[in-house]
Design a protein around this motif. Structure first.
Motif, short mmCIF file in Angstrom:
data_model
loop_
_atom_site.label_atom_id
_atom_site.label_comp_id
_atom_site.label_asym_id
_atom_site.label_seq_id
_atom_site.Cartn_x
_atom_site.Cartn_y
_atom_site.Cartn_z
N THR A 11 1.10 -1.17 0.07
CA THR A 11 -0.40 0.20 -0.15
C THR A 11 1.23 1.85 0.00
O THR A 11 2.27 1.87 0.27
CB THR A 11 -1.00 0.31 0.78
OG1 THR A 11 -0.46 -0.21 2.59
CG2 THR A 11 -2.32 -1.16 1.28
N ALA A 12 0.52 2.50 -0.52
CA ALA A 12 1.00 3.90 -0.72
C ALA A 12 1.36 4.61 0.67
O ALA A 12 0.13 3.79 1.81
CB ALA A 12 0.21 4.46 -1.78
N VAL A 103 -3.65 2.05 -2.10
CA VAL A 103 -4.79 2.88 -1.97
C VAL A 103 -5.75 2.82 -1.26
O VAL A 103 -6.57 3.22 -1.61
CB VAL A 103 -4.39 4.30 -3.44
CG1 VAL A 103 -4.95 5.54 -2.32
CG2 VAL A 103 -3.23 4.20 -4.36
N PRO A 104 -5.89 2.23 -0.33
CA PRO A 104 -6.78 2.35 0.64
C PRO A 104 -7.97 3.51 0.78
O PRO A 104 -6.94 3.97 1.48
CB PRO A 104 -6.52 1.49 1.49
CG PRO A 104 -5.21 1.40 1.43
CD PRO A 104 -4.45 2.04 0.55
N GLY A 105 -9.33 2.98 0.96
CA GLY A 105 -10.18 3.89 1.70
C GLY A 105 -9.90 5.31 0.79
O GLY A 105 -10.64 6.28 1.19
N LEU A 106 -9.38 5.42 -0.51
CA LEU A 106 -9.66 6.43 -1.63
C LEU A 106 -10.00 6.05 -2.54
O LEU A 106 -9.85 4.78 -3.29
CB LEU A 106 -8.04 7.42 -1.28
CG LEU A 106 -8.01 7.78 -0.46
CD1 LEU A 106 -6.67 8.36 -0.12
CD2 LEU A 106 -8.52 8.75 -0.18
N LEU A 154 -4.26 8.51 -8.13
CA LEU A 154 -4.73 10.04 -7.76
C LEU A 154 -3.54 10.33 -8.68
O LEU A 154 -4.08 11.93 -9.43
CB LEU A 154 -3.49 9.30 -6.92
CG LEU A 154 -4.45 8.83 -5.18
CD1 LEU A 154 -3.45 8.66 -4.08
CD2 LEU A 154 -4.99 9.45 -5.41
N LEU A 163 -11.69 13.46 -5.70
CA LEU A 163 -10.77 12.85 -4.63
C LEU A 163 -11.85 12.68 -3.14
O LEU A 163 -11.79 13.40 -2.96
CB LEU A 163 -9.37 13.57 -4.15
CG LEU A 163 -8.98 12.85 -3.70
CD1 LEU A 163 -8.43 11.67 -3.65
CD2 LEU A 163 -7.62 13.91 -2.12
N PRO A 165 -12.92 10.37 -0.54
CA PRO A 165 -12.92 9.69 1.21
C PRO A 165 -13.87 7.82 -0.10
O PRO A 165 -14.95 8.06 0.24
CB PRO A 165 -13.07 9.65 2.44
CG PRO A 165 -13.98 10.21 1.85
CD PRO A 165 -13.71 11.10 0.41
N TRP A 167 -16.58 5.85 1.58
CA TRP A 167 -17.23 6.79 2.85
C TRP A 167 -17.19 4.66 3.92
O TRP A 167 -17.61 4.13 2.87
CB TRP A 167 -18.07 6.61 2.50
CG TRP A 167 -19.65 6.93 3.64
CD1 TRP A 167 -19.85 7.73 4.54
CD2 TRP A 167 -20.51 6.17 4.08
NE1 TRP A 167 -20.47 7.86 5.46
CE2 TRP A 167 -21.36 6.17 5.53
CE3 TRP A 167 -21.73 4.48 4.18
CZ2 TRP A 167 -22.55 6.61 5.99
CZ3 TRP A 167 -22.64 4.83 4.51
CH2 TRP A 167 -22.96 5.44 6.08
N THR B 106 -1.48 16.75 -8.28
CA THR B 106 -2.05 15.67 -6.71
C THR B 106 -0.14 15.78 -6.31
O THR B 106 0.62 15.69 -7.12
CB THR B 106 -2.11 14.07 -7.97
OG1 THR B 106 -3.21 14.02 -8.40
CG2 THR B 106 -2.14 12.97 -7.28
N GLY B 138 -5.24 8.16 3.04
CA GLY B 138 -5.76 6.31 3.77
C GLY B 138 -4.93 6.09 3.82
O GLY B 138 -4.41 5.71 3.00
N LEU B 141 -1.16 6.62 4.22
CA LEU B 141 -0.85 7.68 2.56
C LEU B 141 -1.38 9.28 2.69
O LEU B 141 -2.82 9.19 3.28
CB LEU B 141 -1.52 7.02 1.26
CG LEU B 141 -1.81 8.19 0.14
CD1 LEU B 141 0.23 7.79 -0.81
CD2 LEU B 141 -2.14 7.59 -0.68
#
Lengths: 189, 184
Positions: A11-12, A103-106, A154, A163, A165, A167, B106, B138, B141
């Motif tokens: 993950t980043a 990129v979890p969560g985005l 991204l 961009l 998140p 939910w 970005t 995230g 990140l």
């Protein structure tokens, strides 16, 4: 090279996710083994539809995709593993919203071609293969090709408001009105 | 008539937007512009409203919405003053649209303070303008996407190199690209 457990997805931020990957010999047994590992990792991440080798820690030009379980897929080549893939044709640019296991969560809105042609080689035989894809499969393949160039979705987001998140539906603590003698509560930094 | 700026922060729940907008409607205001997003799990709303009661009275009404913190301030009326620097005809011909050209920036990398400040300083130094901004996290990140307007006379290649070096010092990668703005 093949272990018992599928390799974890990086993950980043991670340097391998922003570094261009190197071309490889599709007939090299190590590449064949890596292709099997990539496919094994992809099978553990469903409903995700694709992975690129840098995501599992090896910076070589190898991708895997399978959109067969995606409800909006049109073209579907089943499980696909391509060595040294390259985009040779693209048309029908459309705005899409995409996310990434790395990129979890985005998520974010990008513009992708809805019809593409990709050429690559099959692991093992090294035979040249041409794949025509549309809809979800086209998006997935373009996303994986970007990973080989060290790009994340991204880097393609169309504007600041695109961009988002993911939910999660998590309840944040209730807010309370600060008393006049106290400073307002500050969370985080 | 002047505008009132209404800021509301509240725990995310499905009734929050209808409750806030209902209070504003019953107060006789008209929502001119509004933006809502989730930040850190909290619903954050910014609204510009016109008409209705005074800022003080509206502040009292919005404060009654359960579970929110809010602020209401009156904004002075403004005319047609521009934030753009005055440009001579010669400069206009040299640089094109005085609003500048639209770009998207970005930056992403490990969560680290100072990225926005550093980027903002570089943009401001060349006379650029950040017109919209999103910063999100995230996992580990930290991702930032900014809409920019860059004057036409700016050496964009040099600006990109400066931004790349600035962000690299903070462990972040950038991409900088023209915005798609096709007005037909």
């Amino acid at each position: 090279m093949t272990g018992d457990a599928p390799r974890a997805v990086l993950t980043a931020p991670h340097p391998l996710l922003t570094t261009p990957a190197e071309p490889v010999d599709a007939t090299d047994p190590r590449v064949v083994a890596l292709a099997a590992e990539l496919l094994a990792a992809l099978r553990t991440t469903r409903p995700s539809t694709g992975l690129a080798a840098p995501q599992i820690g090896t910076a070589v030009r190898l991708i895997a995709a399978d959109v067969s379980l995606h409800p909006h897929a049109r073209s579907c080549a089943g499980e696909v593993v391509l060595v040294n893939p390259r985009l040779v044709a693209a048309s029908g640019w459309r705005a899409v919203r995409e996310g990434c296991l790395s990129v979890p969560g985005l998520t974010g809105e990008t513009v992708r071609a809805s019809e593409i042609t990709v050429r690559g080689e099959l692991p093992g035989s090294g035979d040249a293969v041409t794949l025509r894809a549309d809809a979800v499969e086209a998006l997935c393949l373009q996303h994986q090709l970007d990973h080989l160039d060290g790009l994340l979705f991204l880097d393609r987001i169309v504007e600041a408001s695109a961009l988002h998140p993911v939910w999660q539906g998590l309840a944040a603590p209730a807010l309370t009105r600060p008393r006049p003698s106290q400073p307002a509560p500050i969370r985080g930094s | 008539m002047g505008l009132l700026a209404v800021a509301v922060v509240g725990t995310d729940r499905s009734a929050l937007i209808p409750e806030v907008s209902g209070v504003l409607a019953r107060a006789g205001t008209e929502i001119c512009e509004a933006s809502m997003t989730l930040l850190g799990g909290y619903a954050v709303m910014m609204l510009l409203v016109s008409g209705g009661p005074s800022a003080e009275e509206l502040r009292g009404r919005v404060a009654l919405v359960p579970g929110v913190l809010s602020a209401v301030v009156g904004l002075p009326e403004h005319g047609s003053d521009s934030v753009l620097p005055a440009a001579s005809q010669e400069e206009f011909e040299l640089s094109g649209d005085p609003r500048g050209l639209p770009y998207v920036l970005t930056a992403h990398g490990p969560a680290r303070s100072g990225v926005l400040a550093a980027v903002g300083e570089v943009i401001a130094e060349v006379g650029g303008h950040i017109t919209a901004l999103s910063v999100r996290r995230g996992g580990r990140l930290h991702a930032m996407v900014a809409d920019l307007r860059i004057p036409g006379y700016v050496d964009v290649a040099h600006l990109m190199r400066t931004l790349t070096a600035t962000c690299a010092d903070l462990g972040s990668e950038i991409s900088f690209r023209p915005a798609r703005e096709e007005i037909v």
